[in-house]
Write an enzyme that holds these catalytic residues in place. Structure first.
Site, PDB file in Angstrom:
ATOM      1  CG  ASP A 147      -1.927   1.065   1.194  1.00 26.72           C
ATOM      2  OD1 ASP A 147      -1.726   2.200   0.917  1.00 26.72           O
ATOM      3  OD2 ASP A 147      -3.305   0.720   1.396  1.00 26.72           O
ATOM      4  N   GLY A 191     -19.853  -9.097   1.076  1.00 27.26           N
ATOM      5  CA  GLY A 191     -20.400  -8.351   2.194  1.00 27.26           C
ATOM      6  C   GLY A 191     -21.586  -8.663   2.889  1.00 27.26           C
ATOM      7  CG  HIS A 209     -21.056  -7.760  -4.984  1.00 26.45           C
ATOM      8  ND1 HIS A 209     -20.862  -6.715  -6.177  1.00 26.45           N
ATOM      9  CD2 HIS A 209     -20.560  -7.195  -3.948  1.00 26.45           C
ATOM     10  CE1 HIS A 209     -20.166  -5.447  -5.276  1.00 26.45           C
ATOM     11  NE2 HIS A 209     -20.149  -5.817  -4.206  1.00 26.45           N
ATOM     12  NE  ARG A 265     -16.889  -0.834  -5.308  1.00 26.57           N
ATOM     13  CZ  ARG A 265     -17.188  -1.369  -4.292  1.00 26.57           C
ATOM     14  NH1 ARG A 265     -16.948  -2.736  -3.853  1.00 26.57           N
ATOM     15  NH2 ARG A 265     -17.865  -0.487  -3.367  1.00 26.57           N
ATOM     16  CG  ASP A 292     -18.201 -11.539  -3.731  1.00 33.71           C
ATOM     17  OD1 ASP A 292     -18.819 -12.434  -3.933  1.00 33.71           O
ATOM     18  OD2 ASP A 292     -18.658 -10.511  -2.999  1.00 33.71           O
ATOM     19  CD  GLU A 311     -20.420  -7.177  -9.364  1.00 33.70           C
ATOM     20  OE1 GLU A 311     -21.208  -7.296  -8.462  1.00 33.70           O
ATOM     21  OE2 GLU A 311     -19.255  -7.040  -9.161  1.00 33.70           O
TER      22      GLU A 311
END
Length: 339
Positions: free
Chosen positions: A189, A300, A297, A250, A273, A278
């Site tokens: 990162d 979550g 998806h 994403r 996912d 999509e």
């Protein structure tokens, strides 16, 4: 749906739920409704779906969720009394304009609560992929008498090398969950500070090292202009033969054409996912390949996990009522970098 009247002697701020139909009762258990009803005045019709509702003229607090329309300057002009927006989901980037912050409105999110099931999904997939479960189950289903000993030589999670792309809320939670196992964990990162405590639990490396030295790479970066296609053909080409890419962030962060090429060559595996587009069209290579797991998806919050989001919102409403600092506030500086 009617919330209980308040027993508090002082007036409660007018409030409304602003989200898709049916979501409120999924997010909030009856006892949570009672708490909210003691803190806020929702009136006889607490849920609205459109921003032209006249009740918004006096609203002080909005509790938003999936399906909330975008709130910009024009919409804010219709809500002159608005002082707080508590979002019962993750990112607020899609529905809140920067003008919300310019007008001094308090904004909180349940992103930390939503990070829990995403991290759990990621951990589960890391363990299953490391152990070779998807491959073994498919081979055993095809031929129960098949000798799978060649597969067993390469499976296992002892000292498995895990690369985390993005030290986001979810990325950090995944790293925390991995601490209970014998993994070698690295993170990449560009915004990590030298004193970031995550360095105690994961080696900080650059992108090239992350992809070239990880058996499993899990993507947890936000979708920003600079992260579109971040997981490029070149980076995928650096991954070791047989490595796995996991994406719960994403779809557009990954170069899907490049991933398809690697999957067709039977060089890489993937757990997706999220995809681009999509959903994927029927018959797509990534849907048909035995080397890829595509889920709709679902990483979550879903099902009973939605109640965790509701609990997070109730806690933030309580803090606001007590004049306390929000625990999960969203600042204008954080808005651009949200997922």
């Amino acid at each position: 749906m009617t919330l209980p009247p308040s027993q508090m002697p002082t007036a409660r701020p007018p409030a409304q739920f602003l989200m898709r139909r049916g979501l409120v009762t999924q997010l909030f258990a009856p006892e949570q409704f009672c708490i909210l009803g003691d803190l806020l005045d929702f009136g006889e019709r607490p849920v609205i779906q459109a921003l032209d509702d006249p009740r918004l003229r006096t609203v002080h607090t909005l509790i938003t969720g999936w399906g909330c329309p975008r709130i910009g300057p024009e919409e804010l002009d219709r809500m002159p009394a608005l002082r707080a927006i508590h979002h019962a989901a993750g990112t607020v980037k899609e529905h809140l304009d920067p003008e919300v912050w310019h007008r001094g409105i308090r904004v909180t999110t349940a992103a930390a609560a939503n990070a829990v099931p995403v991290a759990e999904y990621t951990l589960a997939m890391i363990l299953l992929e490391g152990k070779g479960i998807p491959r073994a189950a498919a081979a055993h289903r095809e031929d129960p008498a098949r000798d799978l000993s060649p597969l067993f030589e390469s499976i296992g999670n002892h000292r498995r090398r895990i690369g985390i792309l993005g030290a986001s809320k979810i990325g950090r939670r995944v790293i925390g969950l991995l601490r209970g196992f014998d993994f070698d964990v690295a993170v990449s990162d560009p915004y990590l500070r030298d004193d970031d405590p995550i360095r105690e639990h994961a080696r900080v490396v650059d992108l090239d090292e992350l992809f070239s030295n990880s058996d499993i790479v899990s993507v947890h970066a936000p979708l920003l202009p600079e992260t579109v296609g971040l997981v490029s053909r070149r980076l995928l080409g650096l991954m070791p033969d047989g490595a796995t890419l996991i994406n719960t962030a994403r779809g557009r962060i990954v170069d899907h054409d490049a991933l398809v090429a690697e999957v067709r060559a039977e060089r890489l595996r993937a757990v997706l996912d999220v995809t681009d587009p999509e959903p994927l069209p029927a018959g797509h290579v990534l849907l048909e390949s035995p080397s890829v797991i595509v889920t709709p998806h679902i990483a979550g919050a879903l099902g009973n996990e939605l109640r965790r989001l509701g609990e997070s919102v109730v806690a933030e409403v309580r803090r606001a009522a007590r004049g306390e600092t929000a625990r999960h506030a969203v600042s204008l500086d954080e808005l651009a970098a949200m997922a």
